[in-house]
Design a protein around this motif. Structure first.
Motif, PDB file in Angstrom:
ATOM      1  N   VAL A  58      36.639  -0.823  51.562  1.00  0.00           N
ATOM      2  CA  VAL A  58      35.312  -1.409  51.442  1.00  0.00           C
ATOM      3  C   VAL A  58      35.334  -2.422  50.300  1.00  0.00           C
ATOM      4  O   VAL A  58      35.807  -2.129  49.210  1.00  0.00           O
ATOM      5  N   MET A  59      34.831  -3.614  50.553  1.00  0.00           N
ATOM      6  CA  MET A  59      34.762  -4.661  49.550  1.00  0.00           C
ATOM      7  C   MET A  59      33.350  -5.228  49.501  1.00  0.00           C
ATOM      8  O   MET A  59      32.565  -5.040  50.434  1.00  0.00           O
ATOM      9  N   GLY A  60      33.007  -5.902  48.414  1.00  0.00           N
ATOM     10  CA  GLY A  60      31.693  -6.493  48.272  1.00  0.00           C
ATOM     11  C   GLY A  60      31.461  -7.625  49.257  1.00  0.00           C
ATOM     12  O   GLY A  60      32.397  -8.324  49.651  1.00  0.00           O
ATOM     13  N   TYR A  61      30.205  -7.815  49.659  1.00  0.00           N
ATOM     14  CA  TYR A  61      29.916  -8.831  50.668  1.00  0.00           C
ATOM     15  C   TYR A  61      30.133 -10.252  50.150  1.00  0.00           C
ATOM     16  O   TYR A  61      30.202 -11.203  50.933  1.00  0.00           O
ATOM     17  N   THR A  62      30.259 -10.435  48.832  1.00  0.00           N
ATOM     18  CA  THR A  62      30.505 -11.768  48.291  1.00  0.00           C
ATOM     19  C   THR A  62      31.977 -12.164  48.352  1.00  0.00           C
ATOM     20  O   THR A  62      32.328 -13.265  47.932  1.00  0.00           O
ATOM     21  N   THR A  63      32.826 -11.296  48.855  1.00  0.00           N
ATOM     22  CA  THR A  63      34.238 -11.647  49.036  1.00  0.00           C
ATOM     23  C   THR A  63      34.329 -12.930  49.867  1.00  0.00           C
ATOM     24  O   THR A  63      33.764 -13.015  50.956  1.00  0.00           O
ATOM     25  N   SER A  64      35.036 -13.905  49.348  1.00  0.00           N
ATOM     26  CA  SER A  64      35.077 -15.206  50.009  1.00  0.00           C
ATOM     27  C   SER A  64      36.054 -15.215  51.164  1.00  0.00           C
ATOM     28  O   SER A  64      36.958 -14.367  51.271  1.00  0.00           O
ATOM     29  N   ALA A  65      35.885 -16.224  52.030  1.00  0.00           N
ATOM     30  CA  ALA A  65      36.809 -16.403  53.145  1.00  0.00           C
ATOM     31  C   ALA A  65      38.216 -16.664  52.634  1.00  0.00           C
ATOM     32  O   ALA A  65      39.205 -16.210  53.225  1.00  0.00           O
ATOM     33  N   GLU A  66      38.320 -17.373  51.511  1.00  0.00           N
ATOM     34  CA  GLU A  66      39.630 -17.675  50.962  1.00  0.00           C
ATOM     35  C   GLU A  66      40.325 -16.398  50.497  1.00  0.00           C
ATOM     36  O   GLU A  66      41.534 -16.214  50.694  1.00  0.00           O
ATOM     37  N   GLU A  67      39.586 -15.527  49.885  1.00  0.00           N
ATOM     38  CA  GLU A  67      40.164 -14.251  49.441  1.00  0.00           C
ATOM     39  C   GLU A  67      40.570 -13.399  50.636  1.00  0.00           C
ATOM     40  O   GLU A  67      41.621 -12.741  50.622  1.00  0.00           O
ATOM     41  N   LEU A  68      39.753 -13.395  51.665  1.00  0.00           N
ATOM     42  CA  LEU A  68      40.107 -12.646  52.867  1.00  0.00           C
ATOM     43  C   LEU A  68      41.340 -13.237  53.536  1.00  0.00           C
ATOM     44  O   LEU A  68      42.191 -12.504  54.043  1.00  0.00           O
ATOM     45  N   ARG A  69      41.465 -14.554  53.525  1.00  0.00           N
ATOM     46  CA  ARG A  69      42.653 -15.183  54.092  1.00  0.00           C
ATOM     47  C   ARG A  69      43.902 -14.734  53.343  1.00  0.00           C
ATOM     48  O   ARG A  69      44.967 -14.505  53.936  1.00  0.00           O
ATOM     49  N   ALA A  70      43.773 -14.576  52.012  1.00  0.00           N
ATOM     50  CA  ALA A  70      44.915 -14.143  51.208  1.00  0.00           C
ATOM     51  C   ALA A  70      45.289 -12.688  51.501  1.00  0.00           C
ATOM     52  O   ALA A  70      46.469 -12.329  51.549  1.00  0.00           O
ATOM     53  N   ILE A  71      44.285 -11.862  51.695  1.00  0.00           N
ATOM     54  CA  ILE A  71      44.536 -10.452  52.010  1.00  0.00           C
ATOM     55  C   ILE A  71      45.080 -10.305  53.425  1.00  0.00           C
ATOM     56  O   ILE A  71      45.896  -9.429  53.704  1.00  0.00           O
ATOM     57  N   ALA A  72      44.600 -11.174  54.306  1.00  0.00           N
ATOM     58  CA  ALA A  72      45.057 -11.218  55.703  1.00  0.00           C
ATOM     59  C   ALA A  72      44.837  -9.908  56.449  1.00  0.00           C
ATOM     60  O   ALA A  72      45.770  -9.364  57.053  1.00  0.00           O
ATOM     61  N   PRO A  73      43.606  -9.382  56.456  1.00  0.00           N
ATOM     62  CA  PRO A  73      43.360  -8.208  57.304  1.00  0.00           C
ATOM     63  C   PRO A  73      43.399  -8.614  58.769  1.00  0.00           C
ATOM     64  O   PRO A  73      43.256  -9.791  59.114  1.00  0.00           O
ATOM     65  N   LYS A  74      43.567  -7.641  59.622  1.00  0.00           N
ATOM     66  CA  LYS A  74      43.564  -7.923  61.050  1.00  0.00           C
ATOM     67  C   LYS A  74      42.158  -7.888  61.632  1.00  0.00           C
ATOM     68  O   LYS A  74      41.948  -8.316  62.780  1.00  0.00           O
ATOM     69  N   GLY A  75      41.208  -7.353  60.866  1.00  0.00           N
ATOM     70  CA  GLY A  75      39.833  -7.313  61.326  1.00  0.00           C
ATOM     71  C   GLY A  75      38.878  -7.157  60.166  1.00  0.00           C
ATOM     72  O   GLY A  75      39.250  -6.661  59.099  1.00  0.00           O
ATOM     73  N   ILE A  76      37.637  -7.599  60.368  1.00  0.00           N
ATOM     74  CA  ILE A  76      36.595  -7.514  59.347  1.00  0.00           C
ATOM     75  C   ILE A  76      35.378  -6.856  59.979  1.00  0.00           C
ATOM     76  O   ILE A  76      34.997  -7.190  61.114  1.00  0.00           O
ATOM     77  N   VAL A  77      34.761  -5.928  59.260  1.00  0.00           N
ATOM     78  CA  VAL A  77      33.516  -5.304  59.708  1.00  0.00           C
ATOM     79  C   VAL A  77      32.437  -5.636  58.689  1.00  0.00           C
ATOM     80  O   VAL A  77      32.635  -5.465  57.490  1.00  0.00           O
ATOM     81  N   LEU A  78      31.305  -6.135  59.159  1.00  0.00           N
ATOM     82  CA  LEU A  78      30.147  -6.361  58.302  1.00  0.00           C
ATOM     83  C   LEU A  78      29.227  -5.152  58.444  1.00  0.00           C
ATOM     84  O   LEU A  78      28.779  -4.834  59.545  1.00  0.00           O
ATOM     85  N   SER A  79      28.963  -4.472  57.353  1.00  0.00           N
ATOM     86  CA  SER A  79      28.189  -3.238  57.410  1.00  0.00           C
ATOM     87  C   SER A  79      26.717  -3.510  57.665  1.00  0.00           C
ATOM     88  O   SER A  79      26.254  -4.654  57.613  1.00  0.00           O
TER      89      SER A  79
END
Length: 545
Positions: A58-79
């Motif tokens: 679980v991460m904060g909703y302010t996590t940027s697209a750039e940070e997510l690109r770096a982490i490279a998850p295979k999927g994202i869920v918006l709670s």
């Protein structure tokens, strides 16, 4: 989690690691990232994803697209979340997330936010929808494969989607919600207006599996063997050649941690068991013999009963009790470590639910961080003093209780320990409401032993999450042997749960309740009444303090 083989651990990219809970101490990429908009179910989503043997965080909703690109998850869920997308200051995600090419599943508020940011419209529902509702499946493939027609889904929303963004189609509806599930198949964007993560949603796990496996292409590699391998590597990397002092309580968490740390660093681990006087009957003697003599894990026994009971003299507030006990634990560790040390690290069996309840679940719309609206402090979290002299080692911090049990069994921890009911760090002190005294401790120990003996004899111990007694700070009139009594009532608390985050009261047989009541009243001096707590969590908590 199973014992299946897994891939080698990898490091989190440096530019993204700060956005992951820094205390996770995990070297593994999350395959699924849950962006938290303040829902009470955010961690439950993570829990359900892990049931598919896929690692999630679980991460904060302010996590940027750039940070997510770096982490490279295979999927994202918006709670989900308590806000309306049209409220001033309502939480929003980085709109560049939609262009990452990573599949996204929006749940409730997450779906509404997706619709709004992509050009659709959301309005206040003509009729709010809360509770169970049958789902009418319009497109039984992709996200809704194996989701049965008319299956029950859990609704909790006041807003609804009025107009879909371009490229989206309807997947399902309910009697009150035209757009209950939607998709843009080309961009792999999905939304559901219900909560598939809760147990009330009968086909919720089928939907989650579809998203995790078929849409995101995740592999089932979040296994017990994987966790142990990674945790051992993380501990060795963090600790180096230093010594570690473990706060051993004898519960499932600290016992599993003892076995894990002994595997990682061997004799550089010292377990210190502090007998604070709040343990159950016979436990101090059992624990020292179990670890030290049976498994040859070094245990230092410290008798600090008088010291702790003195600290609680006159204290009735439960939050103050927890913090005093937590602080005193650390003080004793600090003092004793100087005698036995030096030690650089203190290990604790803190779990994910401990962190969740101590931190609260509200979200600051400016920072995206959790704000401290606490349910209660846990002794492993809220009671730590600011001048702590140890660095913390908490490798179980991202695990749920059932995951810890699986890890313990894989490490060879006997069932008599790994199958034990959870026991709070402050012990019986928080099962005695009001001031804690030696007299009340003696009463509660005897009553608690009877509860556990009878539950075991009835063959129900493993079917119940927790079974224990609570002593109330009031007295009531009774009659025993033709004489008037004025004694304490004992509350019987038995609950069923999967992970401790939610719980329901256990429906025990009447004959068993009668036996427990008769034994307590007849065998425990100072008690003349037994009552049954039939409150679920929420609205109550499992413990009374």
């Amino acid at each position: 989690m199973t014992a299946a083989p897994q891939k080698s651990p990898v490091d989190l990219p440096a530019d993204a690691s700060a956005r992951v809970d820094a205390a996770s101490q995990s070297s593994r990429h999350p395959a699924i990232v849950i962006l938290d908009f303040g829902s009470q179910y955010s961690e439950l989503i993570a829990r359900r994803v892990r049931e598919t043997e896929v690692f999630s965080l679980v991460m904060g909703y302010t996590t940027s697209a750039e940070e997510l690109r770096a982490i490279a998850p295979k999927g994202i869920v918006l709670s989900g979340g308590p806000s309306s997308v049209y409220e001033t200051g309502a939480p929003v995600c980085d709109p560049a997330i939609w262009e990452l090419g990573i599949p996204v599943l929006g749940v409730c508020y997450g779906m509404q936010l997706m619709v709004q940011q992509l050009g659709g419209s959301v309005v206040a529902a003509g009729r709010a929808e809360y509770g169970k509702a049958p789902l009418h499946v319009d497109d039984p493939i992709d996200l809704l494969t194996n989701v049965e027609q008319g299956s029950t889904m859990w609704m909790s929303h006041g807003d609804s989607v009025e107009r879909l963004p371009e490229g989206f189609v309807r997947l399902a509806h309910t009697d009150n919600t035209p757009e209950a599930a939607i998709a843009d198949h080309g961009r792999h964007l999905y939304g559901v207006q219900f909560h598939p993560e809760v147990v009330h949603s009968t086909c919720g796990m089928a939907l989650i599996r579809n998203f995790v496996y078929h849409i995101c292409g995740c592999e089932a590699d979040w296994t017990t063997a994987a966790f142990i391998e990674e945790a051992v590597a993380d501990v060795r990397a963090q600790v180096g050649d230093k010594r570690v002092l473990l706060a051993l309580s004898g519960g499932v968490d600290s016992s599993t941690l003892a076995f894990l740390l002994h595997k990682a660093i061997g004799d550089r681990l010292t377990c210190m068991f502090i007998d604070q006087g709040f343990m159950r009957k016979g436990e101090p003697e059992f624990l020292v013999e179990f670890f030290d003599q049976r498994f040859h894990i070094n245990v230092e026994y410290i008798n600090a009963r008088e010291r702790f009971i003195g600290k609680l003299h006159g204290v009735t507030d439960p939050e103050e009790k927890r913090k005093l006990i937590g602080t005193e634990f650390i003080r004793v560790f600090e003092e004793e470590s100087k005698r036995l040390g030096p030690f650089d690290y203190l290990a604790q069996g803190t779990l994910y639910p401990d962190v969740i309840e101590s931190a609260g679940t509200n979200i600051d719309p400016k920072t995206g961080e959790r704000v401290a609206v606490k349910i209660k402090s846990h002794h492993n979290v809220g009671g730590l003093p600011k001048d702590l002299q140890f660095k913390l080692v908490e490798p179980l911090r991202k695990l749920f209780k059932d995951e810890v049990r699986k890890v313990g069994r894989s490490l060879g921890l006997p069932e008599e320990i790994v199958g034990r009911h959870p026991f709070p760090g402050p012990g019986l002190a928080i099962r005695i409401l009001g001031e804690v005294t030696d007299e009340k401790l003696d009463i509660l120990r005897d009553a608690d032993l009877i509860v556990r003996e009878e539950i075991r004899d009835a063959g129900l111990y493993n079917a119940i999450w927790q079974a224990f007694a609570v002593l109330l700070p009031v007295r009531s009139v009774g009659v025993m042997g033709d004489k008037r009594t004025y004694a304490f009532p004992v509350v019987l608390r038995c609950v069923s749960s999967e992970d401790g985050m939610t719980a329901d009261w256990s429906r025990l047989p009447y004959d068993l309740l009668e036996t427990i009541s008769n034994r307590i009243v007849n065998e425990v001096k100072g008690v003349n009444r037994v009552v049954l707590d039939i409150t679920s969590k929420p609205p109550g908590t499992i413990e009374w303090e």
